[in-house]
Design an enzyme around this catalytic site. Structure first.
Site, mmCIF file in Angstrom:
data_model
loop_
_atom_site.group_PDB
_atom_site.id
_atom_site.type_symbol
_atom_site.label_atom_id
_atom_site.label_comp_id
_atom_site.label_asym_id
_atom_site.label_seq_id
_atom_site.Cartn_x
_atom_site.Cartn_y
_atom_site.Cartn_z
ATOM 1 N N ARG A 193 2.002 3.368 7.656
ATOM 2 C CA ARG A 193 1.177 3.157 8.851
ATOM 3 C C ARG A 193 1.909 3.654 10.090
ATOM 4 O O ARG A 193 1.300 4.262 10.987
ATOM 5 C CB ARG A 193 0.798 1.684 8.999
ATOM 6 C CG ARG A 193 -0.155 1.183 7.917
ATOM 7 C CD ARG A 193 -0.517 -0.274 8.126
ATOM 8 N NE ARG A 193 -1.342 -0.469 9.312
ATOM 9 C CZ ARG A 193 -1.650 -1.675 9.815
ATOM 10 N NH1 ARG A 193 -1.166 -2.766 9.249
ATOM 11 N NH2 ARG A 193 -2.405 -1.776 10.887
ATOM 12 N N CYS B 96 3.422 -4.970 16.126
ATOM 13 C CA CYS B 96 2.904 -4.678 14.782
ATOM 14 C C CYS B 96 1.479 -4.175 14.953
ATOM 15 O O CYS B 96 1.207 -3.398 15.868
ATOM 16 C CB CYS B 96 2.982 -5.928 13.890
ATOM 17 S SG CYS B 96 2.088 -7.355 14.560
#
Length: 280
Positions: free
Chosen positions: A180, A236
């Site tokens: 990611r 995050c």
């Protein structure tokens, strides 16, 4: 500061009157699964805190704030009061996700000025498998007085993150999976990649292969290459799994650590914010 305690530490203290236990189990795939599991059984005396209803605000109409917007602090403080938490209460938080969800409450309590809060290592399934006490009874709590003392230095603003990205004024840490971060995949948010200038330290690498948390020395070794004299901003996807990285950094002796609460999902809600892919 060591905020991680063993199951046996909790077992030895669970009936002490000044100890409060918070169950934070939650599944992003099944938002009601954590509450259902709590209703089935939990550690005696535990109170349930839902990630989306207790530890986050509703999604904002303008699309900013991320997928788990920063909660209204007074609403959370009122919930803590009703649950019997005072400024002197010792608090233990747990989940069944390696600390991913419980660390959110750990961080929020620290932000609210409550320092004596601990994460139970291993989580609820290990507790139950060890044969430790469980119950389906929901405790009756006597309300207490709790006054937040906000620690604003623990929270990074969008402008601080922009400055860190442009000028390197703070070290940016992306806590998501490496794929990611690289922008190779993005299963949740509408844009793949990372904040320019950020390095990648996946939060799950704070855990051993058996799911327990690494020791203080092992965490210190994991972060040995990071500068202790520079401010660190951790993010995050939505400000949840960044929290175990904040906890781990604190345990390793880093005291200039901030959370970007909106995280990647907030960053990409501003079209003018740049996006990077690949390794830095």
């Amino acid at each position: 500061m060591n905020s991680i305690v063993s199951m046996r530490w909790v077992l030895a203290r669970m009936y002490e009157p000044d100890l409060f236990i918070a169950d934070c189990r939650f599944s992003l795939a099944e938002p009601e699964a954590g509450r259902t599991a709590f209703q089935q059984d939990h550690i005696p005396g535990a109170v349930y805190f839902d990630l989306e209803h207790s530890l986050s605000s509703p999604l904002q109409d303008q699309g900013h704030g991320g997928r788990h917007p920063f909660p209204d602090i007074e609403s959370l403080a009122q919930l803590l009061r009703k649950s019997g938490v005072s400024n002197e209460t010792r608090i233990v938080v747990y989940d069944d996700q390696g600390g991913a969800m419980a660390s959110r409450l750990w961080w929020l309590l620290r932000y609210m000025g409550h320092e004596e809060v601990y994460l139970m290592d291993e989580g609820y399934s290990a507790w139950k498998a060890a044969g430790f006490p469980v119950t389906a009874e929901v405790p009756v709590r006597i309300p207490a007085s709790f006054t937040p003392r906000l620690q604003q230095h623990l929270l990074a603003s969008l402008e601080e993150v922009r400055e860190a990205s442009k000028q390197g004024s703070s070290l940016l840490i992306d806590s998501r999976e490496h794929a990611r971060y690289l922008g190779l995949e993005e299963p949740i948010d509408h844009t793949a990649g990372h904040i320019p200038g950020a390095i990648n330290l996946f939060w799950k690498d704070n855990l051993n292969s058996d799911g327990t948390w690494k020791s203080h020395d092992a965490l210190a070794d994991r972060f040995h290459h990071l500068p202790k004299d520079q401010e660190i901003i951790v993010y995050c996807g939505s400000g949840v799994t960044a929290c175990p990285n904040v906890l781990a950094l604190r345990a390793a002796g880093f005291d200039k650590v901030k959370l970007y609460a909106g995280s990647w999902s907030d960053w990409i809600s501003y079209p003018e914010n740049p996006v990077a892919t690949g390794d830095e």
